[in-house]
Motif scaffolding. Structure first.
Motif, PDB file in Angstrom:
ATOM      1  N   SER A  23       0.852  -1.184   0.000  1.00  0.00           N
ATOM      2  CA  SER A  23       0.000   0.000   0.000  1.00  0.00           C
ATOM      3  C   SER A  23       0.894   1.244   0.000  1.00  0.00           C
ATOM      4  O   SER A  23       2.111   1.138  -0.232  1.00  0.00           O
ATOM      5  CB  SER A  23      -0.966  -0.030   1.180  1.00  0.00           C
ATOM      6  N   THR A  24       0.314   2.363   0.255  1.00  0.00           N
ATOM      7  CA  THR A  24       1.051   3.608   0.033  1.00  0.00           C
ATOM      8  C   THR A  24       0.611   4.713   0.992  1.00  0.00           C
ATOM      9  O   THR A  24      -0.555   4.758   1.415  1.00  0.00           O
ATOM     10  CB  THR A  24       0.814   4.096  -1.414  1.00  0.00           C
ATOM     11  N   ALA A  25       1.536   5.612   1.255  1.00  0.00           N
ATOM     12  CA  ALA A  25       1.216   6.804   2.042  1.00  0.00           C
ATOM     13  C   ALA A  25       0.213   7.688   1.320  1.00  0.00           C
ATOM     14  O   ALA A  25      -0.424   8.540   1.946  1.00  0.00           O
ATOM     15  CB  ALA A  25       2.498   7.588   2.296  1.00  0.00           C
ATOM     16  N   PHE A  79       6.168   5.019   2.218  1.00  0.00           N
ATOM     17  CA  PHE A  79       6.397   6.434   1.960  1.00  0.00           C
ATOM     18  C   PHE A  79       7.309   6.506   0.715  1.00  0.00           C
ATOM     19  O   PHE A  79       7.101   5.729  -0.210  1.00  0.00           O
ATOM     20  CB  PHE A  79       6.891   7.131   3.248  1.00  0.00           C
ATOM     21  N   ASN A  80       8.300   7.389   0.625  1.00  0.00           N
ATOM     22  CA  ASN A  80       8.989   7.547  -0.666  1.00  0.00           C
ATOM     23  C   ASN A  80      10.214   6.656  -0.749  1.00  0.00           C
ATOM     24  O   ASN A  80      11.231   6.931  -0.115  1.00  0.00           O
ATOM     25  CB  ASN A  80       9.337   9.014  -0.872  1.00  0.00           C
ATOM     26  N   VAL A  81      10.094   5.635  -1.551  1.00  0.00           N
ATOM     27  CA  VAL A  81      11.124   4.590  -1.607  1.00  0.00           C
ATOM     28  C   VAL A  81      12.210   4.980  -2.605  1.00  0.00           C
ATOM     29  O   VAL A  81      11.913   5.414  -3.719  1.00  0.00           O
ATOM     30  CB  VAL A  81      10.492   3.248  -2.017  1.00  0.00           C
ATOM     31  N   GLY A  86      -1.995  16.604  -7.931  1.00  0.00           N
ATOM     32  CA  GLY A  86      -2.112  15.424  -7.071  1.00  0.00           C
ATOM     33  C   GLY A  86      -1.075  15.324  -5.971  1.00  0.00           C
ATOM     34  O   GLY A  86      -1.045  14.335  -5.237  1.00  0.00           O
ATOM     35  N   ASP A  87      -0.187  16.322  -5.827  1.00  0.00           N
ATOM     36  CA  ASP A  87       0.875  16.246  -4.812  1.00  0.00           C
ATOM     37  C   ASP A  87       0.412  16.785  -3.455  1.00  0.00           C
ATOM     38  O   ASP A  87       0.076  17.973  -3.348  1.00  0.00           O
ATOM     39  CB  ASP A  87       2.084  17.105  -5.233  1.00  0.00           C
ATOM     40  N   PRO A  88       0.413  15.979  -2.387  1.00  0.00           N
ATOM     41  CA  PRO A  88       0.181  16.553  -1.059  1.00  0.00           C
ATOM     42  C   PRO A  88       1.423  17.326  -0.601  1.00  0.00           C
ATOM     43  O   PRO A  88       2.544  16.928  -0.921  1.00  0.00           O
ATOM     44  CB  PRO A  88      -0.057  15.326  -0.170  1.00  0.00           C
TER      45      PRO A  88
HETATM   46  N1  UFG Z   1       9.310  16.385  -7.734  1.00  0.00           N
HETATM   47  C1  UFG Z   1       9.868  17.489  -8.329  1.00  0.00           C
HETATM   48  N2  UFG Z   1      10.561  17.301  -9.499  1.00  0.00           N
HETATM   49  C2  UFG Z   1      10.717  16.090 -10.091  1.00  0.00           C
HETATM   50  C3  UFG Z   1      10.136  14.967  -9.464  1.00  0.00           C
HETATM   51  C4  UFG Z   1       9.424  15.154  -8.277  1.00  0.00           C
HETATM   52  O1  UFG Z   1       9.738  18.612  -7.844  1.00  0.00           O
HETATM   53  O2  UFG Z   1      11.351  15.997 -11.162  1.00  0.00           O
HETATM   54  C5  UFG Z   1       8.598  16.553  -6.451  1.00  0.00           C
HETATM   55  C6  UFG Z   1       7.134  16.135  -6.516  1.00  0.00           C
HETATM   56  O3  UFG Z   1       6.327  17.166  -7.004  1.00  0.00           O
HETATM   57  C7  UFG Z   1       6.872  15.764  -5.064  1.00  0.00           C
HETATM   58  C8  UFG Z   1       8.224  15.221  -4.572  1.00  0.00           C
HETATM   59  O4  UFG Z   1       9.188  15.703  -5.495  1.00  0.00           O
HETATM   60  O5  UFG Z   1       6.567  16.905  -4.340  1.00  0.00           O
HETATM   61  C9  UFG Z   1       8.300  13.704  -4.561  1.00  0.00           C
HETATM   62  O6  UFG Z   1       7.825  13.233  -5.823  1.00  0.00           O
HETATM   63  P1  UFG Z   1       8.043  11.746  -6.321  1.00  0.00           P
HETATM   64  O7  UFG Z   1       7.515  11.676  -7.718  1.00  0.00           O
HETATM   65  O8  UFG Z   1       9.438  11.327  -6.098  1.00  0.00           O
HETATM   66  O9  UFG Z   1       7.146  10.881  -5.339  1.00  0.00           O
HETATM   67  P2  UFG Z   1       5.630  11.076  -4.867  1.00  0.00           P
HETATM   68  O10 UFG Z   1       5.671  11.663  -3.479  1.00  0.00           O
HETATM   69  O11 UFG Z   1       4.793  11.767  -5.881  1.00  0.00           O
HETATM   70  O12 UFG Z   1       5.100   9.578  -4.818  1.00  0.00           O
HETATM   71  C10 UFG Z   1       5.877   8.557  -4.232  1.00  0.00           C
HETATM   72  C11 UFG Z   1       5.491   7.243  -4.866  1.00  0.00           C
HETATM   73  C12 UFG Z   1       4.092   6.895  -4.507  1.00  0.00           C
HETATM   74  C13 UFG Z   1       3.886   6.982  -3.006  1.00  0.00           C
HETATM   75  C14 UFG Z   1       4.310   8.310  -2.476  1.00  0.00           C
HETATM   76  C15 UFG Z   1       4.194   8.306  -0.975  1.00  0.00           C
HETATM   77  O13 UFG Z   1       5.621   7.290  -6.272  1.00  0.00           O
HETATM   78  O14 UFG Z   1       3.852   5.599  -4.950  1.00  0.00           O
HETATM   79  O15 UFG Z   1       5.650   8.532  -2.851  1.00  0.00           O
HETATM   80  O16 UFG Z   1       4.649   9.513  -0.421  1.00  0.00           O
HETATM   81  F1  UFG Z   1       2.582   6.845  -2.732  1.00  0.00           F
END
Ligand code: UFG
Length: 329
Positions: free
Chosen positions: A115-117, A169-171, A284-286
């Motif tokens: 699952s995911t955060a 969380f962020n792997v 979609g970014d929290p």
């Molecule tokens: N980001 C940038 N520039 C980039 C890539 C990402 O600014 O080139 C930012 C994103 O907007 C975000 C943060 O970096 O604010 C992290 O983004 P990631 O794409 O690395 O990861 P996410 O947080 O969007 O999502 C990841 C996984 C999900 C999981 C989530 C949990 O992909 O599966 O972490 O926090 F659900």
């Protein structure tokens, strides 16, 4: 014990297959190779197949006869899920139902779920605990939340069926011996994008939004090393085999880094300066996601070994350099 791993040729799945193999589990992988790679399998047999192919899935379960299933196969890109939600409900929710149907039919009752955060959406308080409500803000998070609800209901109806959901969380990071690591065709994750920019594969990188309500205006995340996450899976599996009951655990270090923090660390580790452009928010970014990880430490005895951002980045950097050499990317 025999473990069937869906998505075991993918980034996280392949690290868990490695950990299972090292612990002498008998592993089989079910993967359609849409984002996974044959070379990523350090242990076990690969059954190529899609989870929408129910006949193929049942044949594999019938022949391998697993004692447990670990389910990684999924689509995972938050932004893509906003643009193409049905892909996420098909790949993540419908396909999980197919898998659970096949498991119940063949009396496989032990399940570890990725699952995911992202199920939390924008939490009211940080760090977020497993008891906080699931209020996802993107289809990716919703597709995984639906699976968690299905698992809860299925185990209520069928007391033999037991599961653990691990909310990642962020792997990031890669195998310490640099044999496997992230190798997506179109990488979107922050650390990977930054490293690929450092190595010259991209001319610049972008920061998606600098106007969030955080100290430096960029999003904050809790980055976890893939090998610590793999170890959490081994502990979860063992817990179920030892008679443990259904449970849900956050997998993170309880430590948040902003996008700007991460880029600074990448520049420090790689000793490369690269261009960074500030652009509009990504859909979609929290703003803020940091785990309270006390439950997994307490209940499963999880004790992370690589809980330091620079260690994560260093291992991912070694891997990116190897990838570049191997595939001349
Ligand atoms: N980001 C940038 N520039 C980039 C890539 C990402 O600014 O080139 C930012 C994103 O907007 C975000 C943060 O970096 O604010 C992290 O983004 P990631 O794409 O690395 O990861 P996410 O947080 O969007 O999502 C990841 C996984 C999900 C999981 C989530 C949990 O992909 O599966 O972490 O926090 F659900």
């Amino acid at each position: 014990m025999k473990i069937l791993v869906t998505g075991g040729a993918g980034y996280i799945g392949s690290h868990v297959v490695k950990a299972l193999g090292e612990k002498k589990y008998d592993v089989a992988v079910y993967d359609n190779l849409s984002s996974g790679n044959r070379w990523a399998l350090l242990y076990g047999e690969l059954f190529e197949g899609d989870l929408s192919d129910i006949k193929r899935l049942e044949t594999v379960i019938e022949s391998f006869k697993p004692h447990a299933v670990m389910h990684f196969a999924a689509s995972i890109v938050v932004n893509e899920s906003v643009i193409n939600p049905l892909k996420y409900y098909n790949n993540n929710t419908s396909n999980t139902i197919n898998l659970l149907n096949a498991m119940i039919k063949h009396k496989v009752n032990t399940f570890v779920f990725s699952s995911t955060a992202a199920v939390y959406g924008i939490p009211d308080k940080i760090p977020v605990t497993e008891d906080d409500p699931m209020l996802p803000i993107n289809p990716y998070g919703s597709s995984k939340m639906m699976n968690e609800i299905i698992l809860r209901d299925l185990s209520n109806a069928n007391s033999d069926f037991r599961y653990i959901s691990l909310r990642y969380f962020n792997v990031a990071g890669a195998d310490n011996e640099c044999r496997i690591g992230q190798a997506y065709k179109d990488p979107t994750h922050l650390i990977t994008r930054a490293l690929k920019t450092a190595i010259g594969q991209f001319s610049k990188m972008q920061i998606y939004g600098t106007d969030y309500n955080t100290p430096d205006g960029t999003c904050i995340r809790d980055y976890i090393h893939v090998d610590d996450l793999s170890n959490a899976h081994i502990l979860a599996l063992q817990y179920l085999f030892d008679g443990g009951q259904n449970n849900i655990f956050n997998c993170g270090y309880s430590c948040g880094y902003s996008v700007k923090d991460v880029i600074d660390r990448v520049k420090k580790v790689t000793k490369k300066d690269f261009s960074v452009e500030e652009v509009l928010r990504r859909q979609g970014d929290p703003p803020l996601l940091v785990a309270d990880s006390s439950k997994i430490r307490r209940v499963l005895g999880w004790n992370p070994q690589f809980d330091e951002l620079e260690i994560i980045i260093e291992s991912a950097w070694r891997w990116e350099q190897k990838l570049k050499k191997l595939f001349n990317e």
